[in-house]
Design an enzyme around this catalytic site. Structure first.
Site, mmCIF file in Angstrom:
data_model
loop_
_atom_site.group_PDB
_atom_site.id
_atom_site.type_symbol
_atom_site.label_atom_id
_atom_site.label_comp_id
_atom_site.label_asym_id
_atom_site.label_seq_id
_atom_site.Cartn_x
_atom_site.Cartn_y
_atom_site.Cartn_z
ATOM 1 N N ARG A 1 77.387 -0.752 19.215
ATOM 2 C CA ARG A 1 78.258 0.435 19.230
ATOM 3 C C ARG A 1 77.424 1.692 19.002
ATOM 4 N NH1 ARG A 1 83.780 0.527 19.019
ATOM 5 N NH2 ARG A 1 83.848 -1.613 18.349
ATOM 6 N N ASP B 1 76.820 -2.130 10.955
ATOM 7 C CA ASP B 1 76.932 -0.676 10.820
ATOM 8 C C ASP B 1 77.878 -0.239 9.701
ATOM 9 O OD1 ASP B 1 79.226 -1.637 12.004
ATOM 10 O OD2 ASP B 1 79.352 -0.075 13.535
ATOM 11 N N THR C 1 81.092 -8.094 11.486
ATOM 12 C CA THR C 1 80.788 -7.416 12.753
ATOM 13 C C THR C 1 79.332 -7.681 13.097
ATOM 14 O OG1 THR C 1 80.370 -5.273 13.817
ATOM 15 C CG2 THR C 1 80.503 -5.234 11.433
ATOM 16 N N ILE C 2 79.050 -7.814 14.385
ATOM 17 C CA ILE C 2 77.651 -8.057 14.774
ATOM 18 C C ILE C 2 76.798 -6.799 14.612
ATOM 19 C CG2 ILE C 2 78.246 -9.900 16.401
ATOM 20 C CD1 ILE C 2 77.621 -7.795 18.680
ATOM 21 N N ASP C 3 77.432 -5.626 14.451
ATOM 22 C CA ASP C 3 76.692 -4.362 14.530
ATOM 23 C C ASP C 3 75.900 -3.992 13.272
ATOM 24 O OD1 ASP C 3 77.902 -4.128 17.014
ATOM 25 O OD2 ASP C 3 79.516 -2.842 16.278
ATOM 26 N N GLY D 1 86.297 -6.400 16.849
ATOM 27 C CA GLY D 1 85.506 -7.360 17.637
ATOM 28 C C GLY D 1 85.233 -8.609 16.829
ATOM 29 N N ASP E 1 84.268 -1.338 10.048
ATOM 30 C CA ASP E 1 84.830 -0.252 9.235
ATOM 31 C C ASP E 1 86.098 0.367 9.807
ATOM 32 O OD1 ASP E 1 83.484 1.098 11.149
ATOM 33 O OD2 ASP E 1 82.217 2.276 9.789
ATOM 34 N N ARG F 1 92.251 -5.261 18.732
ATOM 35 C CA ARG F 1 91.966 -3.876 18.321
ATOM 36 C C ARG F 1 93.318 -3.170 18.351
ATOM 37 N NH1 ARG F 1 86.598 -3.313 18.029
ATOM 38 N NH2 ARG F 1 85.245 -4.365 19.519
ATOM 39 N N SER F 2 93.864 -2.911 17.159
ATOM 40 C CA SER F 2 95.221 -2.371 17.091
ATOM 41 C C SER F 2 95.219 -0.869 16.836
ATOM 42 C CB SER F 2 95.983 -3.083 15.965
ATOM 43 O OG SER F 2 97.217 -2.462 15.746
HETATM 44 O O1 F6P Z 1 81.754 -3.953 17.196
HETATM 45 C C1 F6P Z 1 81.300 -5.049 17.897
HETATM 46 C C2 F6P Z 1 81.101 -4.708 19.342
HETATM 47 O O2 F6P Z 1 80.645 -5.869 20.012
HETATM 48 C C3 F6P Z 1 80.153 -3.535 19.629
HETATM 49 O O3 F6P Z 1 78.802 -3.900 19.535
HETATM 50 C C4 F6P Z 1 80.586 -3.115 20.997
HETATM 51 O O4 F6P Z 1 80.324 -1.759 21.218
HETATM 52 C C5 F6P Z 1 82.067 -3.372 20.977
HETATM 53 O O5 F6P Z 1 82.305 -4.306 19.943
HETATM 54 C C6 F6P Z 1 82.644 -3.925 22.256
HETATM 55 O O6 F6P Z 1 84.013 -3.997 22.121
HETATM 56 P P1 F6P Z 1 85.005 -4.800 23.071
HETATM 57 O O7 F6P Z 1 84.861 -6.255 22.759
HETATM 58 O O8 F6P Z 1 86.336 -4.273 22.726
HETATM 59 O O9 F6P Z 1 84.558 -4.525 24.475
#
Ligand code: F6P
Length: 350
Positions: free
Chosen positions: A202, A160, A156-158, A42, A134, A103-104
């Protein structure tokens, strides 16, 4: 001499370990003159600022930089293009990632990893800088295990990633969520409603917890700690109403439940009109905050310092408030959680 792998001779990646160059004298470590850089997973505000810092400082240190588009997908496809210092101007303040991301799934297979490493050879790239979460670091670690040195930067915004206290993009996402929730409070207050807001994260509750504290939420639900709707949501709201409250903010981390379900349960149990809002991808966009720009820039500089010293296969981290680096294998084995006391403290402010 590193072992050569091919699609006919696939590595047993699970049983390999990325070399740790820390114990070697600097003149025994790999000398890197050309790097690739990609963003993966992401997107996060501050990724551009990170790329900019790596590109500018690497070039100043005599290292060539190839931008790889669309994350590991582009690596696999050979989407490499050399970047110059001027090409990263006007990127510091921009959200998203100009290298684009993906996302690969390819990188979860030994074939994908071998092919990615081969592409680096084709372009003369001796080490890879990966900016992501990660999941992306695991892809990088697998490349390191088969002999392509890597440096990972947490984007990452999370927030985590276990090895670091801070990830690039986290501050901007929290500020975006905070501003949105302030607006939702205005309308919830005018209508004497309960506003149930689902934030991203997430499987982690960092955004929810901090945004909850910053917006004065009555209830914060996070995946790290179990909750009981009657005890932790309905009872808290009814206690608030009995004390004279006229509107309520409930924040639910996406990993802890769905805003629509929780709003429905609140309305049914209390009779208080409840409206769900899913902030979603709004939290991933926008110009990075000062904190994200500064962290991105300083972590980017640290990444190039590691590369110049041949200190490879590292994750750049914030530990005890200082920028540092950890071994990629060790970093990915670490665990991170939110102590229950932090959640309890958020509840004291009602
Ligand atoms: O990891 C960043 C994030 O925005 C999470 O907070 C969320 O669960 C996920 O990516 C959403 O992913 P996508 O953009 O593939 O819908």
């Amino acid at each position: 001499m590193t072992q050569e792998y091919s699609t006919d001779n696939l590595p047993d990646i699970k049983n390999l370990r990325a070399p740790n160059f820390e114990s070697l004298a600097e003149d025994q470590r790999p000398k890197v003159k050309s790097i690739g850089i990609l963003t993966s997973g992401g997107d996060a505000p501050g990724m551009n600022a990170t790329i900019r810092a790596v590109v500018r400082v690497a070039i100043k240190n005599g290292i060539r930089v190839f931008g790889i588009t669309r994350g590991f997908h582009g690596l696999w496809k050979g989407e490499f293009d050399e970047i110059t210092t001027r090409q990263v101007s006007e990127t510091l303040q921009r959200g998203g990632t100009f290298l684009m991301t993906a996302r690969s799934k390819t990188f979860e297979t030994p074939e994908g990893v071998v092919k990615g490493s081969k592409m680096c050879k084709v372009f003369g790239v001796e080490a890879l800088v990966v900016i992501g979460g990660d999941g992306s670091f695991k892809g990088a670690r697998d490349l390191a295990r088969i002999g392509l040195p890597v440096i990972c930067l947490p984007g990452t915004i999370d927030n985590d990633i276990a090895s670091t206290e801070y990830t690039i993009g986290y501050d901007t996402a929290m500020n975006t969520a905070m501003e949105a929730i302030d607006k939702l409070r205005d309308t919830a207050s005018s209508h004497e409603r309960c506003s149930v807001i689902e934030v991203m994260g997430r499987r982690a509750g960092y955004i929810a917890l901090n945004v909850g504290i910053a917006t004065g939420a009555e209830v914060v639900l996070i995946p790290e700690h179990e909750y009981d709707v009657d005890r932790d949501v309905i009872r808290t709201i009814l206690d608030g109403r009995n004390m004279g409250k006229r509107h309520y903010i409930v924040i639910v981390a996406e990993g802890a439940g769905k805003a629509t379900d929780i709003a429905e349960q609140i309305e049914k149990a209390t009779g208080i009109e409840s409206r769900p809002t899913i902030l979603g991808h709004l939290q991933r966009g926008g110009s990075p905050t000062l904190r994200d720009r500064a962290m991105a820039s300083l972590m980017g500089i640290h990444a190039v310092e590691c590369i110049s010293k041949g200190l490879l296969n590292r994750i750049i981290v914030l530990q005890h408030g200082a920028i540092a680096d950890v071994d990629i294998e060790e970093g990915l084995e670490m665990k991170k959680t939110i102590p229950e006391i932090d959640l309890q403290r958020a509840g004291l402010l009602n």
